[in-house]
Scaffold this motif. Structure first.
Motif, mmCIF file in Angstrom:
data_model
loop_
_atom_site.group_PDB
_atom_site.id
_atom_site.type_symbol
_atom_site.label_atom_id
_atom_site.label_comp_id
_atom_site.label_asym_id
_atom_site.label_seq_id
_atom_site.Cartn_x
_atom_site.Cartn_y
_atom_site.Cartn_z
ATOM 1 N N HIS A 1 0.874 -1.177 0.000
ATOM 2 C CA HIS A 1 0.000 0.000 0.000
ATOM 3 C C HIS A 1 0.903 1.216 0.000
ATOM 4 O O HIS A 1 1.674 1.399 0.940
ATOM 5 N N ASP B 1 -10.283 -14.396 9.345
ATOM 6 C CA ASP B 1 -9.460 -15.259 8.514
ATOM 7 C C ASP B 1 -9.754 -16.709 8.838
ATOM 8 O O ASP B 1 -9.879 -17.081 10.002
ATOM 9 N N PHE C 1 -4.080 -3.016 4.982
ATOM 10 C CA PHE C 1 -5.157 -3.723 4.291
ATOM 11 C C PHE C 1 -6.540 -3.269 4.755
ATOM 12 O O PHE C 1 -7.542 -3.717 4.234
ATOM 13 N N GLU D 1 4.851 -7.108 7.709
ATOM 14 C CA GLU D 1 3.784 -7.130 8.727
ATOM 15 C C GLU D 1 2.734 -8.190 8.436
ATOM 16 O O GLU D 1 2.145 -8.774 9.336
ATOM 17 N N THR D 2 2.498 -8.401 7.140
ATOM 18 C CA THR D 2 1.499 -9.389 6.734
ATOM 19 C C THR D 2 1.760 -10.746 7.386
ATOM 20 O O THR D 2 0.847 -11.444 7.800
ATOM 21 N N TYR D 3 3.040 -11.106 7.446
ATOM 22 C CA TYR D 3 3.413 -12.426 7.959
ATOM 23 C C TYR D 3 3.635 -12.427 9.464
ATOM 24 O O TYR D 3 3.491 -13.445 10.119
ATOM 25 N N LEU D 4 4.054 -11.266 9.976
ATOM 26 C CA LEU D 4 4.391 -11.230 11.401
ATOM 27 C C LEU D 4 3.157 -11.017 12.261
ATOM 28 O O LEU D 4 3.019 -11.617 13.317
ATOM 29 N N LEU E 1 -0.293 -9.955 10.683
ATOM 30 C CA LEU E 1 -1.613 -9.890 10.057
ATOM 31 C C LEU E 1 -2.081 -11.265 9.595
ATOM 32 O O LEU E 1 -1.791 -12.254 10.238
ATOM 33 N N PHE E 2 -2.737 -11.327 8.450
ATOM 34 C CA PHE E 2 -3.454 -12.562 8.117
ATOM 35 C C PHE E 2 -2.582 -13.734 7.695
ATOM 36 O O PHE E 2 -3.086 -14.795 7.413
ATOM 37 N N ARG E 3 -1.281 -13.525 7.643
ATOM 38 C CA ARG E 3 -0.427 -14.687 7.384
ATOM 39 C C ARG E 3 0.484 -14.963 8.571
ATOM 40 O O ARG E 3 1.550 -15.550 8.426
ATOM 41 N N HIS F 1 0.129 -17.029 10.791
ATOM 42 C CA HIS F 1 0.303 -18.443 11.088
ATOM 43 C C HIS F 1 1.563 -18.986 10.426
ATOM 44 O O HIS F 1 2.011 -20.064 10.747
ATOM 45 N N GLU F 2 2.107 -18.210 9.488
ATOM 46 C CA GLU F 2 3.316 -18.674 8.815
ATOM 47 C C GLU F 2 4.589 -18.169 9.486
ATOM 48 O O GLU F 2 5.543 -18.907 9.661
#
Lengths: 1159, 312
Positions: A198, A972, B87, B272-275, B277-279, B281-282
């Motif tokens: 973004h 989610d 997001f 941030e997405t992985y740490l 947010l929605f990922r 779990h990875e």
């Protein structure tokens, strides 16, 4: 396959065919740290090089290598032939205490022998630089959030000046950071960003924001920053052809080459309502893109697109051809393919010597989402640049550009190497503008008109004016009238860039373009008009409808009409005559807007009788979908009026649309609905059924008795009764529950099943009790999902079922199958799973993955696994892998396409994916669980989300549209692949299956080649009704859309042939042989001759679009634009050979066709 | 870079436009021992992280006090936290802004918004002021002293870029409105409206331009601006030479830059997405690394404190 057509799916007006087995096999393809350390290869470049299988006539040499070139991400040559490389050892994430010291390197081949002599560090101290491109006296470098310009002012080879050019780019994912820097033919710097980014960039023109993927266009001189196109998951490749048209690849999409035009919107663009799809559906993912050209390469490579399939260790080549406003793309034999697991080609560029250069990221592990950031097996130190050259062809002499005179530079514009022309134009930028303009003017007058490339030379001149920030009106005018449509299209694009300087004149160019004879010129005109905020522009654009449309034009016009909405819609609302009163234009425009505002004008058009009959259904359906209560009332009046000239079918369609609207948006038509009473008694079955459902959702209590009686009337037609049962459910209340309980007491399974499903909505406790009872005596072949899906999709459904199971008993088999159903459901409940296990007396079910077992399995896959046996297991119906996964586009779309799974995923990872699917998930396959205000809980993979709706793809591969207003909760979800999917496999079978998956996409038997082979078929299944129909008519009926026939999907093997074993057979008459009927579809986008090659025509008969067609060998068919179906009958008693059909180009034909893929 | 107006004549035009320039309307910024100054705003604030001149000046101006700084500037941001939404919705961006500020534990809150909002023209002014008030309301329980820094007028950009005249006249109106908010809330208001023009005026002797795009400061621009801002904050700043020869100051500024970088990794981590947010779990397991930057920031602050006290 046993299929039950079950019309009573509560809250749905369409009939849904629910498969007998809901066991899905959503394999989450991904990469993972390998535990099998033996897989880490020797890093000797020569070992890697010797693994390359190179295209005929080509060879590969090592240009440059580690130690200095660690993890190259992007590379670009400067005008002196030096290669600039961005490299990062910090990727994927900076560690606490680590210093961000990533680098920009310069590689030089001083003696021009095709191998680098020196590598030096130009700049350090960077944080994951994902892009570098030399220019403007230094290099533009992406440094996470910012675009820097680094330059060396004291000529010591090191950057000493640092300017922040732009900042505000997102960093939500470090492999999505701004990337793919590319100079355009127009002198602009193009930059791409990926799905999770973004960006918010302050410029003198305002704040520019881009959410999600897209391609930025930036002019450094003026600091103008705009967006060329939106979307794509990882647009890691972008280049222009010789005529300035853009193409992009996607490192996570699966459509190969994408044709990019201004304002085009691709998958995953946030908030988008519509996407343009790519040119190679079912392709693996690609990184990097170069349109190759120049004297070093053979003629048939000129204009080819080279892109890397880094997962499968391949460098691929595509050939484009014209297809309407856009292009068709065909894959050719690979440039390089390899079995070396660390060969990761990620960038590709033409070099100054006319050879093709490949940046090899060299890593056994790719990506960082699914693999631990800190996995010790991540390679942080290696990297290679390979040089691909044509054997026996001389290298292009490196042009001396930096010190060339303006006149010399202009002559370079005539050279066949795009590399040379591009750099010449960029250097012109640095010279005195007045002198360049004078020289250009002069150069143009001296061009030889008879030369074959004359028009292209002039186009290069036009771009040169554009590049240096100049303008040449007369040249523009001449080129806009060129005999070559490619030049005309390019001229319109330039005119769009010069819009401000051209003033009123600009509009003339675009208007003329919209009326051009070539669709691509029309496309450019429509795109240019989008940027002119006026009604005049809208009026000009819509004229594109006067000539044939195609998918690219349709998208562009749709978008332009939406973007210009505020300039023409108010006039329509005020009752003004717009678009010359042309109804076709007006309805296209109104439909494009797709908002409730267009309902009133549309309704008025209908009322005035201005909408032709053949469009009425379409228009009225739109009104029924978008309108408010009053408008819905008017549509209802039309649909129910005896005097209306609408056909009964149309009336039914409208009524169904109204019912759907009520369910979706909870709007009930205003006015008198009394006519329903007659509708539910009409002769026409479909209209009657729609009327019944309407009576329910519109809560017509006065019709309750009639509806209830019909629901319970076992002599009535099934479809009609299903509608009545839905109506009873919608009417609800204690009366409704009473009726449904009566239904449950009827002495047949079908009604009992429907009762449970309907009760699930209005009396879940009651439903749960009955469901448990029903599960205990489920007929052979019926999947428990049929009984449970509705209940499991209700908020309190799982809890009620758990309670009901407390005292229940299930057979071991029923319990096992119930478990499967529950695991496929939208809500995961450990309590429920425990309750089922208890009721069935099940012990620990299925595979329990321990580190030891994993290690053993990995070893067994290598030693004993048999990929051919594994493929047969994959294809087993009860596993249903293909229901959710495609291979090369053939199969379901719920899970990732497995086209290169073996090349990207490690064995241990595959094992984990199969046994514990939720442990890790592939990008873009993250599910959402949504609770709605009517008590449903649905889950699926989000396809589109915008301010009004969320569209999910559920585990059944259906698209579910959920209005934002009805969403109570959104969170989610887990993998849509249920746990326990492979529980029924033996250890040997599991090992074989994994072996197969580990081979898919690797060089060998399970690589998907470039041939266009039919992979997705339909086979006619045996049903009583179908058998009867065939018996009474002829085989010809199998080539028609006869409703009595039931088809199932069938897929070719990875190798491309369709085994006959296992395909359903029919024997309509005693004297006829056992026969299999299969068909496949293709979509023709440019009419013409198309060839079909059969591996053997033995015992085959062919129908083309229902017409029997002689089959004497390979056939060539003249096919018009649109969808076509080829049907084959196979005499099974004489043919044992599998079936293989391949599309082949017919000599001299311009035709373009794409096989229809999917589930 | 071509300038349409000579800075001096531009300054004259500005003064005309501005009437009398508003001066600091309340007591000067009186930094106390233990103060934590938190900056929020757009690109102007964000880039202070790497140049660090203002922070360096404020640090050396208080050699006896321990004052720490947190820079939460984010390109393109507005009072609604638009750039921080990731997001999510704008409301999520705003919530992130509030959360980040609170986690930075400010005792002094220096807010510089309005530059990006002003593109909406006069029509957007009330919405901006409402947003600013909402932001201040939400942050009231930090009890931090508030300093409202006004945005600054733009200079002509490169050829082809729109003239900043219309924007500047709108911006003037926004600045006046911000100053009224400051009066009402008893906050310190610092007008920076003419900052770029004044700095450009000061640079005549110097070769290097203070802005290359007309809207952001270059490094030398940032340096000159820092002195001007400090002065307007009411901080008594010693004469300082930031030249390379002044090794000590160079070291201090580098230490400040490094501290800001470490803090940036902490408050706005990549991936941030992985740490988170929605990922998550990875890679959520690696989120433990992020707070590990805290001690590194503190350590770096000790280095800064040492360099600061050794100064004279």
């Amino acid at each position: 396959m046993n299929t039950i057509n079950l019309n009573t799916s509560p809250n749905s007006v369409t009939s849904v065919s629910l498969c007998f087995c809901l066991l899905t096999c959503v394999l989450t393809a991904r990469v993972h740290a390998q535990r099998d350390l033996k897989d880490i290869p020797d890093s000797d470049p020569e070992i890697e090089r010797s693994s390359f299988i190179v295209a005929d006539g080509f060879e590969v040499n090592l240009y440059a290598s580690d130690p200095l070139i660690a993890k190259p991400i992007q590379m670009n040559f400067d005008a002196d032939g030096r290669l600039w490389v961005a490299s990062s050892t910090v990727y994927p994430h900076i560690m606490p205490g680590q210093k961000a010291d990533d680098k920009v390197l310069i590689i030089e081949d001083k003696d021009q022998d095709g191998t680098a002599d020196t590598t030096s560090v130009f700049a350090g101290g960077l944080l994951i630089p994902t892009g570098v491109i030399p220019g403007d006296g230094g290099a533009y470098v992406v440094n996470s959030t910012e675009v820097l310009h680094l330059s060396d002012t004291d000529n010591d080879g090191k950057a000493d000046r640092r300017r922040i050019v732009l900042s505000g780019f997102g960093t939500e994912d470090t492999h999505h950071l701004l990337h793919t820097l590319r100079w355009g033919h127009d002198g602009c710097l193009y930059m791409n960003q990926s799905i999770y980014i973004h960006s918010h960039v302050e410029t003198p023109y305002g704040v520019k924001r881009l959410n999600g993927g897209g391609i930025w266009r930036f002019r450094p001189e003026t600091l103008e920053l705009d967006v060329l196109s939106y979307g794509l998951v990882n647009p890691w490749g972008h280049h222009f052809d010789a005529w300035g048209q853009s193409f992009a690849t996607d490192g996570a999409g699966r459509e190969g080459i994408n044709y990019v035009f201004p304002g085009s919107v691709f998958v995953t663009s946030p908030g988008a309502k519509r996407f343009v799809s790519g040119l190679n559906p079912g392709s693996p993912k690609h990184c990097g893109l170069e349109v190759v050209s120049g004297r070093h390469l053979p003629d048939d490579w000129q204009g080819s697109l080279v892109a890397n399939d880094f997962r499968a260790h391949r460098v691929c080549r595509f050939v484009l051809s014209e297809d309407g406003a856009g292009y068709a793309s065909r894959q050719e034999v690979e440039v390089i393919k390899s079995t070396h697991v660390a060969f990761r080609p990620i960038d590709v560029k033409m070099g100054p010597d006319g050879a093709i250069y490949i940046a090899d990221w060299y890593n056994p592990i790719i990506q960082h989402g699914e693999v631990d950031f800190r996995d010790p097996r991540r390679d942080h130190v290696h990297g290679r640049i390979w040089r691909v050259s044509a054997k026996g062809r001389p290298a292009v002499k490196r042009p001396k550009l930096t010190d060339a005179s303006i006149a010399q530079l202009l002559d370079v514009l005539k050279q066949p190497e795009e590399w040379n022309r591009q750099h010449a134009k960029l250097i012109l930028k640095t010279r005195d503008k007045g002198k360049v303009v004078a020289a250009l003017d002069q150069w143009l007058t001296k061009l030889d008109k008879s030369e074959s490339q004359y028009e292209h030379h002039r186009l290069e001149a036009l771009w040169s004016y554009q590049t240096i920030g100049g303008i040449n009106r007369s040249l523009l005018q001449e080129l806009a009238g060129s005999t070559d449509h490619r030049v005309r299209a390019a001229a319109v694009r330039v005119a769009s860039d010069w819009q401000e300087q051209l003033g009123r004149e600009a509009l003339q160019y675009y208007m003329r373009a919209v009326r051009d004879e070539h669709p691509r010129v029309r496309l450019e005109g429509v795109c240019a008009l989008e940027k002119i905020p006026s009604r005049e522009a809208a009026k000009a654009a819509i004229q594109a409808l006067d000539r044939p449309m195609d998918r690219f034009l349709d998208f562009a016009l749709w978008r332009t009409m939406r973007e210009l909405e505020s300039h023409w819609l108010p006039a329509v609302m005020d009752g003004e005559r717009v678009f010359d009163g042309d109804i076709t234009r007006l309805t296209f425009a109104l439909k494009a807007v797709d908002s409730p505002t267009v309902v009133a004008p549309l309704l008025q058009l209908v009322a005035q009788g201005k909408v032709a009959d053949d469009r009425a259904t379409n228009v009225l359906t739109l009104i029924a979908t978008l309108g408010g209560a009053d408008e819905l009332g008017k549509v209802f009046a039309m649909a129910s009026s005896a005097e209306s000239k609408l056909s009964t079918e149309t009336k039914a369609t409208l009524l169904e649309a109204l019912v759907a609207t009520t369910i979706q948006r909870k709007v009930i038509p205003a006015g008198n609905l009394g006519a329903l009473k007659e509708l539910i008694a009409t002769q026409h079955l479909r209209l009657r059924a729609a009327g019944l459902r309407a009576a329910g959702v519109w809560k017509q209590e006065s019709l309750r008795d009639a509806v209830s009686n019909l629901a319970l009337d076992t002599t009535a037609n099934r479809n009609e009764r299903d509608a009545a049962i839905d109506a009873v459910t919608s009417l609800g209340g204690s009366e409704g529950v009473k009726t449904l309980n009566q239904l449950a007491m009827l002495d047949n399974f079908d009604d009992q099943l429907r009762a449970v499903r309907s009760l699930s909505v209005i009396a879940p406790r009651n439903a749960a009790k009955r469901a448990v009872e029903l599960l205990g005596r489920l007929p052979e072949g019926i999947d428990p999902s049929l009984v449970l899906t509705v209940l499991l999709g209700r908020k309190n459904g799982p809890a009620e079922l758990t309670t009901a199971l407390a005292d229940g008993k299930l057979s071991v088999d029923a319990a096992k199958r119930t478990l499967r159903a529950v695991r496929s459901g939208s809500q995961q409940s450990p309590e429920l799973i425990a309750a089922i296990q208890k009721a069935g007396g099940l012990s620990e079910a299925g595979w329990k993955l321990t580190p030891k077992l994993l290690e053993e399995l990995v070893a067994e896959v290598a030693s004993n696994g048999n990929a051919h046996r594994g493929e047969a297991i994959y294809r087993r119906k009860e596993l249903q892998c293909a229901k959710c996964h495609a291979i090369a586009g053939a199969g379901g779309r719920v899970g990732p396409d497995l086209i290169s799974v073996g090349a990207s995923a490690q064995v241990d990872y595959l094992v984990q994916s199969l046994i514990t699917p939720n442990s890790k998930l592939k990008e873009n396959f993250h599910s959402l669980v949504i609770a709605t205000d009517d008590g449903r809980v649905v889950s699926g993979i989000p396809i589109r989300q915008n301010d009004t709706e969320v569209v999910l793809r559920d585990a059944e591969d259906r698209e579910l549209t959920i209005p934002t207003s009805s969403i109570e909760e959104k969170k989610d979800g887990r993998s849509l692949m249920p746990d326990g999917s492979v529980d029924q496999l033996t250890r040997d079978e599991l090992v074989d299956l994994v072996r197969f998956l580990s081979e898919v996409g690797k060089v060998g038997d399970f690589a998907v080649g470039s041939a266009q082979v039919v992979r997705r078929w339909r086979a006619l299944t045996w049903t009583q009704e179908g058998h009867h129909r065939l018996n009474r008519t002829s085989y010809d009926i199998a080539a028609t859309e006869d409703p009595a026939l039931t088809w199932e999907s069938a897929y070719s093997r990875v190798g491309g042939d369709l085994p006959l074993d296992g395909l359903p057979q029919l024997k309509p008459h005693r004297e006829t042989p056992q026969t299999t009927f299969v068909d496949f579809d293709l979509e023709v986008s440019t009419s013409g001759a198309i060839g079909f090659r059969f591996n053997s025509i033995d015992a085959l008969s062919l129908w083309v679009d229902s017409k029997p067609t002689p089959l004497t060998g390979d056939v060539t068919l003249e096919l018009n634009r649109g969808r076509h179906r080829l049907t084959l009958s196979v005499d099974r008693e004489s043919r044992k050979t599998p079936l293989r059909v391949e599309l082949i180009p017919a000599p001299g034909s311009k035709a373009q066709a794409q096989l229809v893929a999917g589930k | 870079m071509i300038r349409a107006l000579h800075p001096q004549s531009a300054l004259a035009a500005f003064l005309l436009l501005a009437g009398t320039l508003p001066l600091a309307q309340s007591a000067p910024l009186d930094l106390q021992d233990g103060d934590r100054v938190v900056f929020v705003g757009g690109t102007f604030v964000e880039r202070m992280q790497q140049f660090g001149y203002l922070e360096t000046l404020l640090t050396v101006a208080h050699p006896d006090k321990h004052i720490t700084f947190r820079n939460l500037g984010w390109s393109g941001d507005t009072v609604w936290g638009e750039s921080r939404a990731l997001f999510g919705t704008q409301a999520d961006g705003f919530a992130r802004l509030i959360k980040d500020v609170k986690e930075a534990k400010p005792t002094v809150l220096a807010i510089c918004y309005g530059a990006n909002e002003a593109h909406a023209g006069v029509a957007g002014q009330q919405r901006f002021i409402d947003g600013l008030n909402q932001l201040l309301n939400q942050l009231a329980d930090t009890k931090a002293r508030v300093v409202l820094l006004s945005p600054y007028a733009y200079r002509p950009g490169p050829p082809g870029a729109p003239s900043p005249e219309a924007y500047n006249s709108v911006l003037k109106s926004y600045c006046d409105a911000i100053s009224k908010v400051a009066v009402k809330r008893n906050a310190q208001y610092v007008s920076l409206f003419d900052l770029l023009i004044v700095v450009e005026e000061n640079v005549r002797r110097n070769e290097r331009p203070v802005t290359e795009n007309g809207i952001h400061f270059t490094q030398s621009g940032k340096r000159l601006a820092a002195f001007e801002i400090a002065k307007r904050l009411g901080v008594d700043v010693p004469e300082l030479d930031f030249g390379k020869a002044n090794e000590h100051l160079t070291k201090l500024r580098a230490a400040i830059h490094l501290k800001n970088e470490l803090y940036f990794y902490r408050y706005r981590p990549q991936n941030e997405t992985y740490l988170f947010l929605f990922r998550k779990h990875e890679q959520g397991n690696n989120a433990v690394e992020i707070p590990q930057f805290d001690p590194l920031v503190e350590e770096q602050e000790k280095v800064i404190a040492k360099l600061k006290t050794l100064r004279r």
